[in-house]
Design a protein around this motif. Structure first.
Motif, mmCIF file in Angstrom:
data_model
loop_
_atom_site.group_PDB
_atom_site.id
_atom_site.type_symbol
_atom_site.label_atom_id
_atom_site.label_comp_id
_atom_site.label_asym_id
_atom_site.label_seq_id
_atom_site.Cartn_x
_atom_site.Cartn_y
_atom_site.Cartn_z
ATOM 1 N N VAL A 102 0.844 -1.197 0.000
ATOM 2 C CA VAL A 102 0.000 0.000 0.000
ATOM 3 C C VAL A 102 0.878 1.245 0.000
ATOM 4 C CG1 VAL A 102 -1.579 1.405 1.402
ATOM 5 C CG2 VAL A 102 -2.064 -1.017 1.037
ATOM 6 N N HIS A 106 0.888 3.492 -3.285
ATOM 7 C CA HIS A 106 0.243 4.789 -3.095
ATOM 8 C C HIS A 106 1.228 5.906 -3.440
ATOM 9 C CE1 HIS A 106 -2.868 7.482 -1.825
ATOM 10 N NE2 HIS A 106 -2.031 8.107 -1.007
ATOM 11 N N ALA A 118 -2.401 2.606 -9.369
ATOM 12 C CA ALA A 118 -3.551 2.887 -8.511
ATOM 13 C C ALA A 118 -4.372 1.617 -8.299
ATOM 14 C CB ALA A 118 -4.408 3.995 -9.123
ATOM 15 N N GLU A 119 -4.519 0.811 -9.343
ATOM 16 C CA GLU A 119 -5.233 -0.462 -9.206
ATOM 17 C C GLU A 119 -4.499 -1.386 -8.229
ATOM 18 O OE1 GLU A 119 -5.687 -2.241 -13.075
ATOM 19 O OE2 GLU A 119 -6.647 -0.442 -13.881
ATOM 20 N N ARG A 121 -2.503 -0.470 -5.830
ATOM 21 C CA ARG A 121 -2.698 0.094 -4.492
ATOM 22 C C ARG A 121 -4.061 -0.287 -3.949
ATOM 23 N NH1 ARG A 121 -3.866 5.773 -4.859
ATOM 24 N NH2 ARG A 121 -5.733 4.814 -5.730
ATOM 25 N N ASP A 122 -5.105 -0.146 -4.777
ATOM 26 C CA ASP A 122 -6.463 -0.456 -4.329
ATOM 27 C C ASP A 122 -6.603 -1.930 -3.962
ATOM 28 O OD1 ASP A 122 -7.022 2.214 -4.768
ATOM 29 O OD2 ASP A 122 -8.111 1.861 -6.646
ATOM 30 N N THR A 123 -5.945 -2.795 -4.731
ATOM 31 C CA THR A 123 -5.959 -4.224 -4.408
ATOM 32 C C THR A 123 -5.267 -4.475 -3.074
ATOM 33 O OG1 THR A 123 -5.993 -4.859 -6.743
ATOM 34 C CG2 THR A 123 -5.193 -6.513 -5.180
ATOM 35 N N VAL A 125 -4.877 -2.313 -0.649
ATOM 36 C CA VAL A 125 -5.730 -1.737 0.403
ATOM 37 C C VAL A 125 -6.820 -2.737 0.791
ATOM 38 C CG1 VAL A 125 -7.518 0.017 0.840
ATOM 39 C CG2 VAL A 125 -5.294 0.711 -0.049
ATOM 40 N N ALA A 126 -7.449 -3.340 -0.201
ATOM 41 C CA ALA A 126 -8.494 -4.330 0.075
ATOM 42 C C ALA A 126 -7.925 -5.518 0.847
ATOM 43 C CB ALA A 126 -9.141 -4.793 -1.229
ATOM 44 N N LYS A 129 -7.206 -4.439 4.467
ATOM 45 C CA LYS A 129 -8.450 -4.384 5.252
ATOM 46 C C LYS A 129 -8.931 -5.791 5.597
ATOM 47 C CE LYS A 129 -10.058 0.163 3.797
ATOM 48 N NZ LYS A 129 -11.109 0.945 3.104
ATOM 49 N N ASP A 141 -7.697 3.722 6.100
ATOM 50 C CA ASP A 141 -8.043 5.031 5.548
ATOM 51 C C ASP A 141 -7.184 6.134 6.184
ATOM 52 O OD1 ASP A 141 -10.011 3.830 3.950
ATOM 53 O OD2 ASP A 141 -11.500 3.993 5.559
ATOM 54 N N ILE A 144 -3.741 6.078 4.560
ATOM 55 C CA ILE A 144 -3.742 6.758 3.261
ATOM 56 C C ILE A 144 -3.692 8.274 3.472
ATOM 57 C CG2 ILE A 144 -5.068 7.203 1.160
ATOM 58 C CD1 ILE A 144 -3.790 4.410 1.236
#
Length: 161
Positions: A102, A106, A118-119, A121-123, A125-126, A129, A141, A144
């Motif tokens: 992340v 990021h 960005a994809e 990073r989003d993966t 992040v998921a 979590k 959050d 970030i």
């Protein structure tokens, strides 16, 4: 300095990776405060060292891009190639992997590397979590938000703590 083993017959993509690795690692040689990293690692342990290294990687790559024309595209394209080859971290392996991924991805996304970074990073992040559990998702959050506030003016990872 870490450089991966090279195949016997190099493709253009392999050469891209080698040039990027040398650009990145030589940045550590000239711009990373290894004394600080050693002390930080002793004091805070291997997870904190990995986290600091992922942040330092972003800083080093930004520094190289400012100093050497073409370095930004070289490192960007190398990262995309690593993703295409399935050699890029995703955060799936565990919370530590997700946390460092992340931070790095990021930082890349903040450099204007939208799309695949960005994809990724989003993966991550998921995954982070998921690893931490729903009750701790707000911490991600907050992470970030912290990265957003700190990455922009980062001149040395020694100044983070």
């Amino acid at each position: 300095m870490y450089l991966p083993q090279l195949p016997m017959e190099l493709t253009e993509d392999d050469l891209l990776m080698v040039r990027s690795d040398i650009m990145h690692e030589s940045g550590h040689c000239t711009d990373t405060d290894f004394e600080y990293f050693t002390e930080f690692s002793k004091k805070h342990g291997p997870l904190a060292q990995s986290l600091l290294n992922s942040i330092e990687d972003v800083r080093i790559e930004k520094t190289r891009a400012k100093k050497y024309p073409g370095a930004e595209a070289l490192i960007h394209d190398s990262n995309i190639l690593m993703m295409d080859r399935g050699k890029s971290r995703t955060g799936q392996a565990g919370a530590a992997d997700a946390l460092t991924t992340v931070c790095y991805m990021h930082g890349c996304a903040l450099r204007g590397w939208a799309g695949r970074h960005a994809e990724a990073r989003d993966t991550a992040v998921a995954h982070l979590k998921d690893h931490l559990g729903a009750e701790n998702a707000p911490l991600v959050d907050q992470l970030i938000d912290l990265l957003d506030s700190r990455f922009a003016g980062l001149r040395s990872t020694c100044l983070l703590y």
